[in-house]
Motif scaffolding. Structure first.
Motif, mmCIF file in Angstrom:
data_model
loop_
_atom_site.group_PDB
_atom_site.id
_atom_site.type_symbol
_atom_site.label_atom_id
_atom_site.label_comp_id
_atom_site.label_asym_id
_atom_site.label_seq_id
_atom_site.Cartn_x
_atom_site.Cartn_y
_atom_site.Cartn_z
ATOM 1 N N LEU A 54 -24.577 25.769 -44.684
ATOM 2 C CA LEU A 54 -23.239 26.366 -44.760
ATOM 3 C C LEU A 54 -22.930 27.149 -43.498
ATOM 4 C CD1 LEU A 54 -20.636 27.148 -46.272
ATOM 5 C CD2 LEU A 54 -21.902 29.075 -47.215
ATOM 6 N N ALA A 55 -23.860 28.009 -43.075
ATOM 7 C CA ALA A 55 -23.631 28.811 -41.864
ATOM 8 C C ALA A 55 -23.454 27.910 -40.648
ATOM 9 C CB ALA A 55 -24.783 29.785 -41.664
ATOM 10 N N ALA A 56 -24.260 26.861 -40.550
ATOM 11 C CA ALA A 56 -24.142 25.933 -39.418
ATOM 12 C C ALA A 56 -22.800 25.212 -39.442
ATOM 13 C CB ALA A 56 -25.288 24.931 -39.443
ATOM 14 N N ALA A 57 -22.360 24.797 -40.619
ATOM 15 C CA ALA A 57 -21.072 24.100 -40.735
ATOM 16 C C ALA A 57 -19.916 25.025 -40.365
ATOM 17 C CB ALA A 57 -20.891 23.564 -42.151
ATOM 18 N N LEU A 58 -20.005 26.270 -40.789
ATOM 19 C CA LEU A 58 -18.934 27.212 -40.462
ATOM 20 C C LEU A 58 -18.923 27.540 -38.972
ATOM 21 C CD1 LEU A 58 -19.082 29.591 -43.546
ATOM 22 C CD2 LEU A 58 -17.461 27.748 -43.075
ATOM 23 N N ARG A 59 -20.096 27.619 -38.355
ATOM 24 C CA ARG A 59 -20.138 27.848 -36.901
ATOM 25 C C ARG A 59 -19.547 26.653 -36.148
ATOM 26 N NH1 ARG A 59 -25.403 29.052 -37.656
ATOM 27 N NH2 ARG A 59 -25.650 31.131 -38.458
ATOM 28 N N ARG A 60 -19.789 25.442 -36.661
ATOM 29 C CA ARG A 60 -19.203 24.249 -36.031
ATOM 30 C C ARG A 60 -17.680 24.278 -36.124
ATOM 31 N NH1 ARG A 60 -23.354 21.570 -38.330
ATOM 32 N NH2 ARG A 60 -22.115 20.912 -40.124
ATOM 33 N N VAL A 61 -17.171 24.736 -37.252
ATOM 34 C CA VAL A 61 -15.711 24.815 -37.432
ATOM 35 C C VAL A 61 -15.117 25.856 -36.484
ATOM 36 C CG1 VAL A 61 -13.908 25.491 -39.072
ATOM 37 C CG2 VAL A 61 -15.725 23.973 -39.804
ATOM 38 N N ALA A 62 -15.803 26.985 -36.334
ATOM 39 C CA ALA A 62 -15.297 28.062 -35.477
ATOM 40 C C ALA A 62 -15.595 27.818 -34.004
ATOM 41 C CB ALA A 62 -15.909 29.393 -35.910
ATOM 42 N N GLY A 63 -16.500 26.911 -33.710
ATOM 43 C CA GLY A 63 -16.940 26.670 -32.334
ATOM 44 C C GLY A 63 -15.842 26.410 -31.318
ATOM 45 N N PRO A 64 -14.868 25.555 -31.607
ATOM 46 C CA PRO A 64 -13.828 25.285 -30.611
ATOM 47 C C PRO A 64 -13.075 26.536 -30.160
ATOM 48 C CG PRO A 64 -13.737 23.639 -32.331
ATOM 49 C CD PRO A 64 -14.721 24.676 -32.776
ATOM 50 N N ALA A 65 -12.905 27.486 -31.041
ATOM 51 C CA ALA A 65 -12.193 28.716 -30.664
ATOM 52 C C ALA A 65 -12.987 29.490 -29.631
ATOM 53 C CB ALA A 65 -11.961 29.585 -31.899
ATOM 54 N N PHE A 66 -14.290 29.603 -29.843
ATOM 55 C CA PHE A 66 -15.115 30.358 -28.901
ATOM 56 C C PHE A 66 -15.343 29.571 -27.610
ATOM 57 C CE2 PHE A 66 -16.432 31.976 -33.134
ATOM 58 C CZ PHE A 66 -15.901 33.240 -32.986
ATOM 59 N N ALA A 67 -15.395 28.244 -27.709
ATOM 60 C CA ALA A 67 -15.568 27.416 -26.524
ATOM 61 C C ALA A 67 -14.336 27.470 -25.625
ATOM 62 C CB ALA A 67 -15.856 25.976 -26.931
ATOM 63 N N GLN A 68 -13.183 27.624 -26.216
ATOM 64 C CA GLN A 68 -11.921 27.650 -25.474
ATOM 65 C C GLN A 68 -11.556 29.048 -24.990
ATOM 66 O OE1 GLN A 68 -10.525 24.767 -24.899
ATOM 67 N NE2 GLN A 68 -8.596 25.386 -23.981
ATOM 68 N N ALA A 69 -12.304 30.068 -25.408
ATOM 69 C CA ALA A 69 -11.924 31.457 -25.126
ATOM 70 C C ALA A 69 -11.778 31.741 -23.636
ATOM 71 C CB ALA A 69 -12.939 32.411 -25.743
ATOM 72 N N SER A 70 -12.693 31.243 -22.812
ATOM 73 C CA SER A 70 -12.594 31.536 -21.374
ATOM 74 C C SER A 70 -11.375 30.853 -20.755
ATOM 75 C CB SER A 70 -13.872 31.137 -20.653
ATOM 76 O OG SER A 70 -14.096 29.749 -20.802
ATOM 77 N N ALA A 71 -11.042 29.660 -21.211
ATOM 78 C CA ALA A 71 -9.854 28.972 -20.697
ATOM 79 C C ALA A 71 -8.586 29.716 -21.112
ATOM 80 C CB ALA A 71 -9.820 27.539 -21.204
ATOM 81 N N VAL A 72 -8.567 30.231 -22.334
ATOM 82 C CA VAL A 72 -7.401 31.003 -22.796
ATOM 83 C C VAL A 72 -7.289 32.287 -21.985
ATOM 84 C CG1 VAL A 72 -6.373 32.218 -24.759
ATOM 85 C CG2 VAL A 72 -7.520 30.035 -25.116
ATOM 86 N N ASP A 73 -8.414 32.964 -21.763
ATOM 87 C CA ASP A 73 -8.390 34.197 -20.976
ATOM 88 C C ASP A 73 -7.889 33.939 -19.559
ATOM 89 O OD1 ASP A 73 -9.315 35.598 -23.157
ATOM 90 O OD2 ASP A 73 -11.419 35.564 -22.512
ATOM 91 N N ALA A 74 -8.302 32.818 -18.975
ATOM 92 C CA ALA A 74 -7.835 32.466 -17.630
ATOM 93 C C ALA A 74 -6.330 32.191 -17.639
ATOM 94 C CB ALA A 74 -8.599 31.253 -17.113
ATOM 95 N N ALA A 75 -5.834 31.500 -18.640
ATOM 96 C CA ALA A 75 -4.395 31.223 -18.730
ATOM 97 C C ALA A 75 -3.601 32.508 -18.926
ATOM 98 C CB ALA A 75 -4.127 30.242 -19.877
ATOM 99 N N ILE A 76 -4.146 33.425 -19.717
ATOM 100 C CA ILE A 76 -3.462 34.710 -19.927
ATOM 101 C C ILE A 76 -3.468 35.517 -18.631
ATOM 102 C CG2 ILE A 76 -3.600 36.922 -21.142
ATOM 103 C CD1 ILE A 76 -4.627 35.343 -23.588
ATOM 104 N N ALA A 77 -4.586 35.510 -17.913
ATOM 105 C CA ALA A 77 -4.676 36.249 -16.639
ATOM 106 C C ALA A 77 -3.676 35.692 -15.627
ATOM 107 C CB ALA A 77 -6.095 36.180 -16.093
ATOM 108 N N ARG A 78 -3.546 34.365 -15.583
ATOM 109 C CA ARG A 78 -2.571 33.746 -14.667
ATOM 110 C C ARG A 78 -1.150 34.157 -15.046
ATOM 111 N NH1 ARG A 78 0.613 29.199 -14.278
ATOM 112 N NH2 ARG A 78 0.867 28.399 -12.170
ATOM 113 N N ALA A 79 -0.840 34.108 -16.345
ATOM 114 C CA ALA A 79 0.495 34.496 -16.805
ATOM 115 C C ALA A 79 0.743 35.978 -16.531
ATOM 116 C CB ALA A 79 0.641 34.206 -18.297
ATOM 117 N N ASP A 80 -0.272 36.809 -16.688
ATOM 118 C CA ASP A 80 -0.134 38.243 -16.429
ATOM 119 C C ASP A 80 0.136 38.505 -14.952
ATOM 120 O OD1 ASP A 80 -0.146 40.976 -17.263
ATOM 121 O OD2 ASP A 80 -2.172 41.171 -16.429
ATOM 122 N N ALA A 81 -0.578 37.799 -14.092
ATOM 123 C CA ALA A 81 -0.365 37.973 -12.651
ATOM 124 C C ALA A 81 1.048 37.549 -12.258
ATOM 125 C CB ALA A 81 -1.400 37.169 -11.876
ATOM 126 N N LEU A 82 1.507 36.424 -12.803
ATOM 127 C CA LEU A 82 2.866 35.965 -12.491
ATOM 128 C C LEU A 82 3.917 36.903 -13.084
ATOM 129 C CD1 LEU A 82 2.461 32.099 -12.915
ATOM 130 C CD2 LEU A 82 2.831 33.366 -10.782
#
Length: 167
Positions: A54-82
């Motif tokens: 169960l814990a492994a399955a739930l981590r797999r479901v949540a994984g894409p959010a954490f994997a994408q976090a750095s890309a989202v932070d970079a997009a937010i930083a770019r938007a903030d700078a602009l």
């Protein structure tokens, strides 16, 4: 005699109600009534093992959010700078900052999707009737808290950029 006929019919009707009933429920104590309701109920669920799948399955479901976090932070930083260097509303630099903000919001979509998928996975587990022991619930709460913290942080950053552009 006519006066006594309705009275006779009524008395016969009332006497019929006094007949014995053979299939009436018993008034004897039931087994459940023998249990003392003041006795404490001992919870032994803490001793049950957690379901590692169960814990492994739930981590797999949540994984894409954490994997994408750095890309989202970079997009937010770019938007903030602009947004910080944007001109008046409607200017080319302001439009460019708005487009960068829209791209950052779109980049944050996997977090929103993962939160919904996580909730669906947990509710499917509950609906299936499978057990959830306290350790499973602790894992569910920990992953949900991590997802919520990530979402809250990113949404706050997006709101700050939006506030800069709304000035």
């Amino acid at each position: 005699m006519r006066r006594f006929t309705p009275a006779l019919a009524l008395s016969l009707l009332l006497l019929g109600g006094c007949a014995s009933v053979t299939d009436a429920p018993s008034l004897a104590r039931r087994p459940a009534e023998a249990i003392d309701p003041r006795l404490p109920i001992v919870d032994v669920s803490a001793a049950l093992p957690a379901d590692p799948a169960l814990a492994a399955a739930l981590r797999r479901v949540a994984g894409p959010a954490f994997a994408q976090a750095s890309a989202v932070d970079a997009a937010i930083a770019r938007a903030d700078a602009l947004a910080g260097s944007a001109g008046t509303p409607g200017s080319e630099s302001w439009i460019s900052a708005q487009q960068a903000l829209s791209a950052a919001v779109a980049a944050q979509a996997p977090v929103t999707r993962a939160m919904g998928d996580f909730d669906a996975a947990v509710s499917d587990r509950i609906r299936s009737g499978a057990r959830l022991v306290p350790q499973d619930l602790a894992a569910v709460r920990a992953i949900a808290a991590d997802l919520a913290a990530l979402d809250r942080r990113q949404r706050a950053a997006l709101a700050a950029v939006q506030a800069k552009l709304a000035r």
